[in-house]
Design a protein around this motif. Structure first.
Motif, PDB file in Angstrom:
ATOM      1  N   ALA A 110       0.765  -1.124   0.083  1.00  6.09           N
ATOM      2  CA  ALA A 110       0.265   0.125  -0.055  1.00  6.09           C
ATOM      3  C   ALA A 110       0.898   1.219  -0.114  1.00  6.09           C
ATOM      4  N   ALA A 111       1.765   1.335   0.804  1.00  6.50           N
ATOM      5  CA  ALA A 111       2.835   2.463   0.906  1.00  6.50           C
ATOM      6  C   ALA A 111       3.561   2.549  -0.409  1.00  6.50           C
ATOM      7  N   LYS A 112       3.835   1.656  -1.211  1.00  4.60           N
ATOM      8  CA  LYS A 112       4.434   1.596  -2.642  1.00  4.60           C
ATOM      9  C   LYS A 112       3.591   2.325  -3.512  1.00  4.60           C
ATOM     10  N   TRP A 113       2.194   1.692  -3.337  1.00  7.68           N
ATOM     11  CA  TRP A 113       1.216   2.229  -4.297  1.00  7.68           C
ATOM     12  C   TRP A 113       0.935   3.795  -4.289  1.00  7.68           C
ATOM     13  N   PHE A 114       0.851   4.246  -2.630  1.00 11.65           N
ATOM     14  CA  PHE A 114       0.622   5.402  -2.627  1.00 11.65           C
ATOM     15  C   PHE A 114       1.589   6.386  -3.092  1.00 11.65           C
ATOM     16  N   GLU A 154       3.806   5.747  -5.354  1.00 10.69           N
ATOM     17  CA  GLU A 154       3.898   5.765  -6.830  1.00 10.69           C
ATOM     18  C   GLU A 154       2.795   6.672  -7.337  1.00 10.69           C
ATOM     19  N   GLU A 155       1.853   6.899  -6.768  1.00 10.43           N
ATOM     20  CA  GLU A 155       0.553   7.780  -7.103  1.00 10.43           C
ATOM     21  C   GLU A 155       0.832   9.318  -6.641  1.00 10.43           C
ATOM     22  N   GLY A 156       2.443   9.662  -6.055  1.00  9.33           N
ATOM     23  CA  GLY A 156       2.713  10.861  -5.708  1.00  9.33           C
ATOM     24  C   GLY A 156       2.420  11.192  -4.427  1.00  9.33           C
ATOM     25  N   HIS A 157       1.927  10.414  -3.474  1.00  7.87           N
ATOM     26  CA  HIS A 157       1.710  10.993  -1.965  1.00  7.87           C
ATOM     27  C   HIS A 157       2.885  10.812  -1.449  1.00  7.87           C
ATOM     28  N   HIS A 158       3.049  11.547  -0.401  1.00  3.82           N
ATOM     29  CA  HIS A 158       4.110  11.467   0.727  1.00  3.82           C
ATOM     30  C   HIS A 158       3.672  10.406   1.711  1.00  3.82           C
ATOM     31  N   VAL A 159       4.746   9.411   1.789  1.00  2.00           N
ATOM     32  CA  VAL A 159       4.467   8.306   2.761  1.00  2.00           C
ATOM     33  C   VAL A 159       5.639   8.118   3.816  1.00  2.00           C
ATOM     34  N   MET A 160       5.075   7.867   4.924  1.00  2.00           N
ATOM     35  CA  MET A 160       6.233   7.864   5.964  1.00  2.00           C
ATOM     36  C   MET A 160       5.697   6.566   6.747  1.00  2.00           C
TER      37      MET A 160
END
Length: 167
Positions: A7-11, A13-19
């Protein structure tokens, strides 16, 4: 944990900042880092640990997320209580039933804005516990869609035509 990394990888890749928040040197943290994800290490502590809530609050103040996605009740408690007066949505993902009719499960459910489960049976169990169906959603598998490839097993393994194949 695989679901969270995917899920973090997908987000991302969609341009979201993920921590990704994880215990230091845990397999989850190692996997997330190996996938190129941003991570922050934190010792979570016990379910009702006020120091863990303070650490979660510090992370929320630094990262300022729009959304926190949790797995277990412990993280839901910590981040749910820590987001006091912050505009951060709290979502949990359960791959198996984690709640019963106990008071502390009802309280953690009230902290959540939304709950994702991976099967109708889990959804039905949670609905029976009084979870609002508008705050509950089923995402099968929760990792990725598997494309169906009809006849591939028969071509590869060449069983007799009378053999039943079930997957």
């Amino acid at each position: 944990e695989k679901w969270f990394v995917e899920a973090a990888k997908w987000f991302t890749e969609e341009g979201h900042h993920v921590m990704v928040c994880a215990r230091s040197d845990s397999r989850f943290e190692t996997t997330a880092r190996g996938a190129g994800l941003n991570t922050v290490s934190t010792p979570f502590g016990g379910d009702f640990d006020p120091f863990a809530v303070a650490r979660a609050h510090k992370i929320l103040k630094q990262v300022k997320p729009q959304c926190v996605l949790t797995n277990f009740n412990k993280e839901a408690w910590h981040f749910g209580l820590a987001r006091d007066k912050m505009d951060t949505r709290l979502i949990a993902r359960h791959g198996f039933p984690l709640w019963s009719d106990k008071l502390h499960h009802k309280l953690v459910a009230k902290l959540l804005d939304y709950l994702i489960v991976n099967a109708e049976t889990i959804r039905d169990r949670y609905l029976a516990l009084g979870i609002n169906d508008k705050k509950l959603s089923v995402i099968h598998n929760g990792v990725s869609q598997v494309s169906q490839r009809f006849g591939e097993m028969r071509k590869r393994w060449k069983p007799a035509d009378s053999t039943s194949l079930a997957v």
